[in-house]
Scaffold this active site. Sequence first.
Site, PDB file in Angstrom:
ATOM      1  N   MET A  30      78.600 -10.548 142.607  1.00 40.53           N
ATOM      2  CA  MET A  30      78.775  -9.545 141.550  1.00 40.53           C
ATOM      3  C   MET A  30      78.674 -10.213 140.171  1.00 40.53           C
ATOM      4  O   MET A  30      79.069  -9.632 139.155  1.00 40.53           O
ATOM      5  CB  MET A  30      80.115  -8.827 141.700  1.00 40.53           C
ATOM      6  CG  MET A  30      80.190  -8.042 143.008  1.00 40.53           C
ATOM      7  SD  MET A  30      81.220  -6.587 142.908  1.00 40.53           S
ATOM      8  CE  MET A  30      82.792  -7.310 142.533  1.00 40.53           C
ATOM      9  N   GLY A  31      78.116 -11.425 140.128  1.00 45.66           N
ATOM     10  CA  GLY A  31      77.878 -12.076 138.849  1.00 45.66           C
ATOM     11  C   GLY A  31      79.128 -12.688 138.249  1.00 45.66           C
ATOM     12  O   GLY A  31      80.136 -12.860 138.914  1.00 45.66           O
ATOM     13  N   HIS A  34      80.654 -18.643 138.942  1.00 45.48           N
ATOM     14  CA  HIS A  34      81.467 -19.853 138.763  1.00 45.48           C
ATOM     15  C   HIS A  34      81.111 -20.839 139.870  1.00 45.48           C
ATOM     16  O   HIS A  34      80.228 -20.554 140.697  1.00 45.48           O
ATOM     17  CB  HIS A  34      82.961 -19.493 138.764  1.00 45.48           C
ATOM     18  CG  HIS A  34      83.389 -18.653 139.924  1.00 45.48           C
ATOM     19  ND1 HIS A  34      83.347 -19.102 141.230  1.00 45.48           N
ATOM     20  CD2 HIS A  34      83.816 -17.364 139.995  1.00 45.48           C
ATOM     21  CE1 HIS A  34      83.764 -18.150 142.042  1.00 45.48           C
ATOM     22  NE2 HIS A  34      84.052 -17.064 141.321  1.00 45.48           N
ATOM     23  N   GLU A  35      81.807 -21.956 139.902  1.00 39.42           N
ATOM     24  CA  GLU A  35      81.484 -23.017 140.866  1.00 39.42           C
ATOM     25  C   GLU A  35      81.572 -22.537 142.317  1.00 39.42           C
ATOM     26  O   GLU A  35      80.893 -23.078 143.187  1.00 39.42           O
ATOM     27  CB  GLU A  35      82.403 -24.226 140.670  1.00 39.42           C
ATOM     28  CG  GLU A  35      81.914 -25.210 139.629  1.00 39.42           C
ATOM     29  CD  GLU A  35      80.562 -25.844 139.975  1.00 39.42           C
ATOM     30  OE1 GLU A  35      80.376 -26.269 141.128  1.00 39.42           O
ATOM     31  OE2 GLU A  35      79.690 -25.881 139.096  1.00 39.42           O
ATOM     32  N   GLY A  36      82.441 -21.548 142.590  1.00 37.30           N
ATOM     33  CA  GLY A  36      82.523 -21.003 143.950  1.00 37.30           C
ATOM     34  C   GLY A  36      81.187 -20.394 144.359  1.00 37.30           C
ATOM     35  O   GLY A  36      80.640 -20.705 145.420  1.00 37.30           O
ATOM     36  N   HIS A  37      80.638 -19.548 143.475  1.00 41.62           N
ATOM     37  CA  HIS A  37      79.324 -18.960 143.761  1.00 41.62           C
ATOM     38  C   HIS A  37      78.263 -20.064 143.900  1.00 41.62           C
ATOM     39  O   HIS A  37      77.415 -20.013 144.789  1.00 41.62           O
ATOM     40  CB  HIS A  37      78.889 -18.038 142.613  1.00 41.62           C
ATOM     41  CG  HIS A  37      79.769 -16.843 142.386  1.00 41.62           C
ATOM     42  ND1 HIS A  37      80.535 -16.694 141.251  1.00 41.62           N
ATOM     43  CD2 HIS A  37      79.994 -15.738 143.137  1.00 41.62           C
ATOM     44  CE1 HIS A  37      81.185 -15.536 141.310  1.00 41.62           C
ATOM     45  NE2 HIS A  37      80.886 -14.942 142.441  1.00 41.62           N
ATOM     46  N   LYS A 149      86.688 -17.596 150.644  1.00 41.93           N
ATOM     47  CA  LYS A 149      87.666 -17.031 149.712  1.00 41.93           C
ATOM     48  C   LYS A 149      87.952 -15.569 150.099  1.00 41.93           C
ATOM     49  O   LYS A 149      89.079 -15.107 150.022  1.00 41.93           O
ATOM     50  CB  LYS A 149      87.094 -17.116 148.292  1.00 41.93           C
ATOM     51  CG  LYS A 149      87.616 -16.115 147.297  1.00 41.93           C
ATOM     52  CD  LYS A 149      88.820 -16.651 146.629  1.00 41.93           C
ATOM     53  CE  LYS A 149      89.433 -15.760 145.577  1.00 41.93           C
ATOM     54  NZ  LYS A 149      88.845 -14.515 145.264  1.00 41.93           N
ATOM     55  N   VAL A 176      86.351 -22.791 146.844  1.00 46.12           N
ATOM     56  CA  VAL A 176      86.323 -23.744 145.729  1.00 46.12           C
ATOM     57  C   VAL A 176      87.471 -23.400 144.787  1.00 46.12           C
ATOM     58  O   VAL A 176      87.681 -22.228 144.451  1.00 46.12           O
ATOM     59  CB  VAL A 176      84.963 -23.689 144.991  1.00 46.12           C
ATOM     60  CG1 VAL A 176      84.963 -24.632 143.800  1.00 46.12           C
ATOM     61  CG2 VAL A 176      83.830 -24.036 145.942  1.00 46.12           C
ATOM     62  N   MET A 184      88.912 -20.200 142.618  1.00 48.64           N
ATOM     63  CA  MET A 184      88.060 -19.666 141.549  1.00 48.64           C
ATOM     64  C   MET A 184      87.727 -18.211 141.843  1.00 48.64           C
ATOM     65  O   MET A 184      87.502 -17.831 142.994  1.00 48.64           O
ATOM     66  CB  MET A 184      86.782 -20.474 141.454  1.00 48.64           C
ATOM     67  CG  MET A 184      87.027 -21.829 140.853  1.00 48.64           C
ATOM     68  SD  MET A 184      85.491 -22.629 140.430  1.00 48.64           S
ATOM     69  CE  MET A 184      86.150 -24.168 139.811  1.00 48.64           C
TER      70      MET A 184
HETATM   71  P1  AMP Z   1      81.919 -11.933 144.222  1.00 52.86           P
HETATM   72  O1  AMP Z   1      80.975 -12.193 143.097  1.00 52.86           O
HETATM   73  O2  AMP Z   1      83.352 -12.087 143.868  1.00 52.86           O
HETATM   74  O3  AMP Z   1      81.605 -10.670 144.975  1.00 52.86           O
HETATM   75  O4  AMP Z   1      81.674 -13.101 145.280  1.00 52.86           O
HETATM   76  C1  AMP Z   1      80.383 -13.375 145.796  1.00 52.86           C
HETATM   77  C2  AMP Z   1      80.491 -14.399 146.889  1.00 52.86           C
HETATM   78  O5  AMP Z   1      81.076 -15.589 146.369  1.00 52.86           O
HETATM   79  C3  AMP Z   1      81.398 -13.952 148.054  1.00 52.86           C
HETATM   80  O6  AMP Z   1      80.815 -14.378 149.282  1.00 52.86           O
HETATM   81  C4  AMP Z   1      82.680 -14.690 147.774  1.00 52.86           C
HETATM   82  O7  AMP Z   1      83.438 -14.949 148.928  1.00 52.86           O
HETATM   83  C5  AMP Z   1      82.164 -15.981 147.185  1.00 52.86           C
HETATM   84  N1  AMP Z   1      83.210 -16.636 146.385  1.00 52.86           N
HETATM   85  C6  AMP Z   1      83.892 -16.118 145.343  1.00 52.86           C
HETATM   86  N2  AMP Z   1      84.807 -16.997 144.878  1.00 52.86           N
HETATM   87  C7  AMP Z   1      84.697 -18.106 145.670  1.00 52.86           C
HETATM   88  C8  AMP Z   1      85.380 -19.370 145.718  1.00 52.86           C
HETATM   89  N3  AMP Z   1      86.359 -19.662 144.862  1.00 52.86           N
HETATM   90  N4  AMP Z   1      85.009 -20.253 146.657  1.00 52.86           N
HETATM   91  C9  AMP Z   1      84.001 -19.961 147.537  1.00 52.86           C
HETATM   92  N5  AMP Z   1      83.325 -18.793 147.543  1.00 52.86           N
HETATM   93  C10 AMP Z   1      83.660 -17.879 146.626  1.00 52.86           C
END
Ligand code: AMP
Length: 281
Positions: A30-31, A34-37, A149, A176, A184
């Site tokens: 969803m944009g 961050h480092e997790g993405h 996460k 992450v 994150m």
């Molecule tokens: P979102 O943008 O929040 O919908 O997340 C997109 C993808 O990134 C999903 O598969 C989340 O699980 C993953 N994600 C978000 N935050 C983290 C994180 N801190 N560590 C690892 N993956 C993450």
Amino acid sequence: MRVIESISEMRAVSRKARAEGNRVGFVPTMGYLHEGHLSLVRKARQMADVVVVSVFVNPIQFGPGEDLDAYPRDFERDRDLCRNERVDVCFFPCVEEMFGSDHNVYIEEARLTKVLCGATRPTHFRGVMTVVAKLFNVVEPDIAVFGRKDAQQARIIECMVKDLNFGVQVVTAPIVREPDGLAMSSRNRYLSEAERKQAVCLYNGLCLAERLYGEGEVRTGPIREGMRRLIDEEAPLSVIDYIEAVDYESLRPVERVDRETLIALAVRIGKTRLIDNTVIG
Ligand code: AMP
């Protein structure tokens, strides 16, 4: 890197890449990256030849009164981050492109979506499954990478892929964290300074669970109670939504840690709802 806004162009580019013998790896987001993405992007890069990242704030996964309008957005920054990671295609559709004016088909799942976050967010996961299914049909990836996460989300997507016979391999990647342990999340930017300090209570609760289990405690009741006490003491701004211990596969509650057990929690810090988890056993 190409930025693509239309479904037909995205599908054509992806089909061409596959026809040329490439494996397509996909990371839906969803944009507000961050480092997790970016860790997911790197994993996709390791496993595929062409990497597609979608940036789409999915309106149908937000319930009434949730933070759809406030959700942070900065596409130029996301685009630059994707470019730096050597992403091949950034798919950036608008809401009209994805949902048009007359969208009436939704995907339902009868069990995994009812527990944990699904208990208080009753339409969240059908929104997630529906948009992910649509994105899979547009991108037609060989591999899709999801973060642990959102462990419940990853399990639900794995089941959707199995039950509906999508031809995509679902891969998961570790959480992450910030240096102090906070997972994150794009939503961390909502936190005030005081809230940000207290937000580490989720991670500290999970560390306590791991320590108790390491010391020989296998009953999930005392583990959850210990976490609850720690969070109440450490974070006066917090309101606990849930702290659960569930079977990692079925997400059913477990009394004892005698298999892979997901310890998952959701905590409101001020107005911001945060989730985190760990696996023990
Ligand atoms: P979102 O943008 O929040 O919908 O997340 C997109 C993808 O990134 C999903 O598969 C989340 O699980 C993953 N994600 C978000 N935050 C983290 C994180 N801190 N560590 C690892 N993956 C993450």
